[in-house]
Each structure stands twice: as C-alpha cells, then as structure tokens.
Write a protein that holds these residues in place. Sequence first.
Motif, PDB file in Angstrom:
ATOM      1  N   ARG A 190       0.967  -1.190  -0.056  1.00  0.00           N
ATOM      2  CA  ARG A 190       0.052  -0.099  -0.130  1.00  0.00           C
ATOM      3  C   ARG A 190       0.693   1.351   0.005  1.00  0.00           C
ATOM      4  N   HIS A 191       0.648   2.079  -0.987  1.00  0.00           N
ATOM      5  CA  HIS A 191       1.467   3.189  -1.101  1.00  0.00           C
ATOM      6  C   HIS A 191       1.170   4.228   0.000  1.00  0.00           C
ATOM      7  N   ALA A 192       2.090   4.791   0.652  1.00  0.00           N
ATOM      8  CA  ALA A 192       1.784   5.833   1.745  1.00  0.00           C
ATOM      9  C   ALA A 192       0.859   6.827   1.567  1.00  0.00           C
TER      10      ALA A 192
ATOM     11  N   LEU B 204      -1.827   6.885  -0.091  1.00  0.00           N
ATOM     12  CA  LEU B 204      -3.252   6.395   0.161  1.00  0.00           C
ATOM     13  C   LEU B 204      -3.648   6.565   1.500  1.00  0.00           C
ATOM     14  N   GLY B 205      -2.648   6.565   2.555  1.00  0.00           N
ATOM     15  CA  GLY B 205      -3.375   6.730   3.882  1.00  0.00           C
ATOM     16  C   GLY B 205      -3.935   5.546   4.466  1.00  0.00           C
ATOM     17  N   PRO B 206      -4.443   5.360   5.545  1.00  0.00           N
ATOM     18  CA  PRO B 206      -5.044   4.280   6.279  1.00  0.00           C
ATOM     19  C   PRO B 206      -6.164   3.485   5.505  1.00  0.00           C
ATOM     20  N   VAL B 207      -6.315   2.384   5.427  1.00  0.00           N
ATOM     21  CA  VAL B 207      -7.345   1.782   4.861  1.00  0.00           C
ATOM     22  C   VAL B 207      -8.728   2.444   5.164  1.00  0.00           C
ATOM     23  N   LEU B 208      -9.639   2.425   4.049  1.00  0.00           N
ATOM     24  CA  LEU B 208     -10.814   2.949   4.183  1.00  0.00           C
ATOM     25  C   LEU B 208     -11.894   1.916   4.921  1.00  0.00           C
ATOM     26  N   ALA B 209     -12.653   2.582   5.387  1.00  0.00           N
ATOM     27  CA  ALA B 209     -14.086   1.702   5.972  1.00  0.00           C
ATOM     28  C   ALA B 209     -14.852   1.347   4.559  1.00  0.00           C
ATOM     29  N   THR B 210     -15.787   0.507   4.796  1.00  0.00           N
ATOM     30  CA  THR B 210     -16.599  -0.125   3.705  1.00  0.00           C
ATOM     31  C   THR B 210     -17.592   1.072   3.239  1.00  0.00           C
ATOM     32  N   GLY B 211     -18.233   0.640   2.247  1.00  0.00           N
ATOM     33  CA  GLY B 211     -19.104   1.555   1.595  1.00  0.00           C
ATOM     34  C   GLY B 211     -18.575   2.680   0.642  1.00  0.00           C
ATOM     35  N   VAL B 212     -19.268   3.467   0.264  1.00  0.00           N
ATOM     36  CA  VAL B 212     -18.978   4.731  -0.442  1.00  0.00           C
ATOM     37  C   VAL B 212     -18.717   5.804   0.397  1.00  0.00           C
TER      38      VAL B 212
ATOM     39  N   VAL C 177     -13.997   5.506 -14.313  1.00  0.00           N
ATOM     40  CA  VAL C 177     -13.513   4.602 -12.788  1.00  0.00           C
ATOM     41  C   VAL C 177     -12.030   4.749 -12.775  1.00  0.00           C
ATOM     42  N   ILE C 178     -11.501   5.308 -12.068  1.00  0.00           N
ATOM     43  CA  ILE C 178     -10.060   5.292 -11.555  1.00  0.00           C
ATOM     44  C   ILE C 178      -9.387   4.574 -10.457  1.00  0.00           C
ATOM     45  N   PHE C 179      -8.452   4.011 -11.118  1.00  0.00           N
ATOM     46  CA  PHE C 179      -7.825   2.887 -10.192  1.00  0.00           C
ATOM     47  C   PHE C 179      -6.601   3.589  -9.798  1.00  0.00           C
ATOM     48  N   TYR C 180      -6.423   4.084  -8.557  1.00  0.00           N
ATOM     49  CA  TYR C 180      -5.078   4.689  -8.131  1.00  0.00           C
ATOM     50  C   TYR C 180      -4.392   3.950  -7.169  1.00  0.00           C
ATOM     51  N   SER C 181      -3.290   3.533  -7.364  1.00  0.00           N
ATOM     52  CA  SER C 181      -2.429   2.692  -6.659  1.00  0.00           C
ATOM     53  C   SER C 181      -2.990   1.475  -5.946  1.00  0.00           C
TER      54      SER C 181
END
Length: 326
Positions: free
Chosen positions: A87-89, A91-99, A145-149
């Motif tokens: 995980r690239h830095a 991106l920060g911490p993993v996000l919670a579920t949902g949008v 749709v954007i896939f970023y790292s």
Amino acid sequence: MRTRPRVRPLHAALTSAATTVGITVALVATGTLGMAQGRIGQGARELGDPDYGVCRGVDARCYHDWGNFDTTKGFRVLLYTRTAGPRHANLGPVLATGVNPPLADANVVQKAVLKLGADNGFQVDYTEDVSQLASPATLFKYNAVIFYSTSRDALDDAAQTSLRQYVRGGGGFVGVHNAFGTEYNWPWYEGLLGNANFYDHGPAQPGTVETVDRKDVSTKSLPSKWNFSDEWYNLVPAPTRVRVLAGVDESTLAKGVTGNYNHPGHGENHPVAWCQYYDGGRAWLTTLGHDAKDFSTDGSFAGAAEFQKLLLGGIESAMGRTPFCK
C-alpha cells in the motif's frame, strides 16, 4: 517422446523477418518507438505484444457509443484505491466499507482527487469496498472509474465481470501508478493497461519528463519538458498500439534506471503516460503518482503542478468531457 516438427530454414527466416518488420512498423505508428528523432530506442526489447482478442488501439471505431451515459446530468467518477498487497503511503489508512467513508489527513490521494473534482466541476465518489464494483449498473452511473495505486488482486470475480462489461459499454478507465501492479494474472486487465504491467523500478529520484504528444487534450497545457520525482516504473510487457503522451528521459536519472529485479530500463523510449481505446471503452494511463507531494500546491515539489494538470486532463478525456486520445 514427442518429435518437434522441422521448420524449413528459409521459411523460418522469412517469417521472422516479416514479424520483426511488422512489429517495428506498428510500434512506430503508435508512438511506442520514437522515429521522429531518427532512431529506435535502446534498452529492454521484445517485451511482448499479446493478442487480447478485443478491438484496441487509437482507432475511435473501437469505442462503443451505446448511450449508457447522460452527460446532461453532469460528470461523475469513481475512485477505487483498494490494496490487496503493498500500500502506497499517499493512500493513507485503509478505508471503511461503503462509498465515501470518513477520511484521515493521511488519505492524500482521495482528498486530492475530491478537490480536483470540486475545482473542475465533476463529482467524485471513492471506495475501497469491492462490493461497490459488483454490478455494471452501478458502474454505469460513473463516466470514468479511476484505479489509483490499487495492488494485487483488488477485484473479486463479480467486480472483474462488472468492470469488463462497463468498459465494453463505453466506460472510461483511468489507471494511475500501481494500477500497473494490480490483477497480474488477468490478461484482459493487462490489455486495458495498454499491454503493460509493472515489473520493477529503480530508486525513487528526480528526472525530466518529456511531453511526447502536446496535441492531446490531456497534455496540451504541459511544457515540452518538466522536472518530476517518481519511481519510474519498468514494464513487462511494454505498451503497444497506444498513443504515447509522455516519457522520462532516462539520461536525467542520476541514480540509474536499472530496477530492483534488474530490468535494464526502456532506453530512449520510456513511456510514463499513454491512452488507447480498448474493448469498447476508453483507457488513459500513467505510471506516475508515487509521492504524496505530487498534490502539493505551494511549489515545494517540482512537477506537482504539471502532474495535476496531466491527471486532470486524463480524467476529463476518459470520462468524455473533452476529446479523447486525439
């Protein structure tokens, strides 16, 4: 023991020569090899051009304009940053579920793309919840749709099917940085990236980006050369049948371009951004985007402003707001 069939020497030689000429002509025509300077690039060669069984390249006839997007309602993109590996830095911490879950200060990419949208009149939703990609009907709400790292197996079977149907229905795809380190074992996705995959990279370091194609809408506001720092991905395979938009001048990489798994670099033609039509949709790609400082606005990080212009141009063209890959 099976006996290998004999190949007539003359036939084999002619076949090999014809194949070599065909590959060279195709690469020159698409900008993958730079003959404008009167030379063919040195570096890693014969990195493969698999046949993905779809219409792909720079011919707009590969695009499916089937009425799946009503632009009178404005433009909207989905940013996907799920990581199933490194995980690239930024991106920060993993996000919670949902949008659109809560963001921390360290979720630099998500906040930056949100601001990019707010400043330029398009809506951004973001998620790392793979279930949000499970239906083409959901994805068709987005112009791109954007896939970023993203990394490794970031999609399950339902999401893979959904993404493929979305692209086939004229959807836009933007792949940034470690989107090239994602879904390694899915050939269709490799083709979506322009026939490219991340192999390795040398030391993160400053270099000079050359804007190869300044006629494209995503690059026309950029200077012909600009300084930037990144990991400078080496690719196997390397992109083919695409419009190369920008590359890095390997001679400006003081720490060298040889990767941590000994890829020798791409020589005089090391692409870092390109576009293509693919299987009915639009795909805009860049290997840049490693550092959180890429989104700084105070002038403290060389090339940050140019990178942001490049990314914005790619998003706007992929979602059909501006002309694509022209």
